[in-house]
Enzyme design. Structure first.
Site, PDB file in Angstrom:
ATOM      1  N   HIS A 145       0.837  -1.204   0.000  1.00  0.00           N
ATOM      2  CA  HIS A 145       0.000   0.000   0.000  1.00  0.00           C
ATOM      3  C   HIS A 145       0.871   1.254   0.000  1.00  0.00           C
ATOM      4  CE1 HIS A 145      -3.524   2.481   1.365  1.00  0.00           C
ATOM      5  NE2 HIS A 145      -2.553   3.180   1.937  1.00  0.00           N
ATOM      6  N   GLU A 146       1.898   1.267   0.843  1.00  0.00           N
ATOM      7  CA  GLU A 146       2.773   2.444   0.931  1.00  0.00           C
ATOM      8  C   GLU A 146       3.635   2.605  -0.326  1.00  0.00           C
ATOM      9  OE1 GLU A 146       2.034   4.462   3.112  1.00  0.00           O
ATOM     10  OE2 GLU A 146       0.865   3.121   4.388  1.00  0.00           O
ATOM     11  N   HIS A 149       1.550   4.193  -2.944  1.00  0.00           N
ATOM     12  CA  HIS A 149       1.460   5.656  -2.782  1.00  0.00           C
ATOM     13  C   HIS A 149       2.633   6.333  -3.502  1.00  0.00           C
ATOM     14  CE1 HIS A 149      -1.911   6.834  -0.345  1.00  0.00           C
ATOM     15  NE2 HIS A 149      -1.607   6.041   0.662  1.00  0.00           N
ATOM     16  N   GLU A 223      -6.529   6.804  -1.448  1.00  0.00           N
ATOM     17  CA  GLU A 223      -6.425   5.606  -0.616  1.00  0.00           C
ATOM     18  C   GLU A 223      -6.951   4.377  -1.350  1.00  0.00           C
ATOM     19  OE1 GLU A 223      -4.895   4.958   2.351  1.00  0.00           O
ATOM     20  OE2 GLU A 223      -4.100   6.933   1.854  1.00  0.00           O
TER      21      GLU A 223
END
Length: 298
Positions: A145-146, A149, A223
């Site tokens: 997830h990071e 980003h 997100e």
């Protein structure tokens, strides 16, 4: 005390950059006698607005390390650190970005964040609470997830959006202050009166609150994209499992400049419009509705 010092240093840097830039561009005062020069005012607002946003972005890795005490893993000291570094390296290669710095910070509650000015000069940090309370496949999804980003360019895009928002907040706040001071109270003295300064500050606070709805809306949208990217990098079921695990935990608190890029956030006390993250159940629903061929990073 540390955060106050960081705040002051950031603002000093912003003012220095803004003043130097205005001098280089030849931007004069937006007050011409008792009248308002809208062209100069907009230029002034844009320089200050974007300078603040991009100085914060440029300093984001340093601020992140200082504010949460994140320790970068230069040489893995144990199997857990080795696994973290290798997992991020593998995901970064799959996402097509440079290897981010990997850091751990002390925090009983589970969270992680990414920051950095470019895709090839970023930082991924996880809390000790995340490592302690999540299974390895769930941690892998959080890391994905990071990394997503970073690969999606969310930090730079958010900085651009914040710069635009800052510009209009400053621009319209000063117009309101001018109208109250010159038109309503009919002050004819040159320069800024106390009334102008007070109204300007109050208007910037109010407009800033309204503008934060825009940045938070954008953050919530990003997100979903980061969850999608995390599922692509670490597996859809792992990403869903990580979000489900977070539903049973209290997310950790992150400093404001990093909150939008954490894995989760505490609900806002003043409504969903000011949340940086969508509710976890909506994120899980969105992932379940996504097919395998729809999973990707930018």
């Amino acid at each position: 005390m540390k955060r106050i010092g960081l705040f002051l240093l950031t603002n000093i840097a912003v003012l220095a950059v803004a003043m130097i830039t205005m001098n280089l561009l030849g931007v004069g005062s937006y007050m011409q006698g008792t009248s308002l020069d809208l062209g100069n005012l907009f230029a002034f607002a844009a320089i200050i607005g974007f300078a603040g946003s991009f100085v914060s972005l440029a300093m984001s890795k340093w601020l992140a390390k200082m504010s949460v005490g994140a320790k970068v893993i230069k040489e893995p000291r144990n199997a857990d650190e080795q696994w973290l570094v290798e997992t991020v390296r593998r995901q970064a290669e799959k996402a097509g970005i440079g290897m981010p710095e990997v850091a751990i910070y002390e925090g009983a509650e589970p969270n992680a964040f990414a920051t950095g000015m470019t895709k090839n000069s970023a930082l991924v940090a996880v809390s000790t609470g995340l490592l302690r309370h999540m299974r390895q496949n769930e941690v892998e999804a959080v890391l994905g997830h990071e990394v997503a980003h970073i690969a999606n360019g969310d930090m730079v895009t958010m900085a651009l959006l914040q710069g635009v928002v800052n510009t209009f907040v400053i621009f319209f706040a000063k117009i309101v202050a001018y109208v109250v001071d010159r038109v309503v109270l009919k002050n004819e003295s040159e320069g800024h009166s106390i009334t102008f300064i007070v109204v300007d500050i109050v208007a910037q606070i109010l407009f800033g609150i309204l503008a934060s709805m825009i940045t938070m809306w954008f953050s919530r949208k990003r997100e979903f994209h980061a969850d999608n990217g995390g599922a692509y990098l670490a597996g859809k079921e792992n990403m869903i499992a990580a979000l489900q695990r977070l539903q049973t935990m209290q997310p950790g608190e992150l400093p404001d400049q990093m909150a939008a890029f954490g894995i989760s956030a505490r609900p806002s006390n003043i409504g969903d419009l000011f949340r940086s993250h969508p509710p976890l159940e909506k994120r899980i629903e969105a992932l379940r509705a996504t097919t395998q061929d729809q999973l990707k990073v930018a």
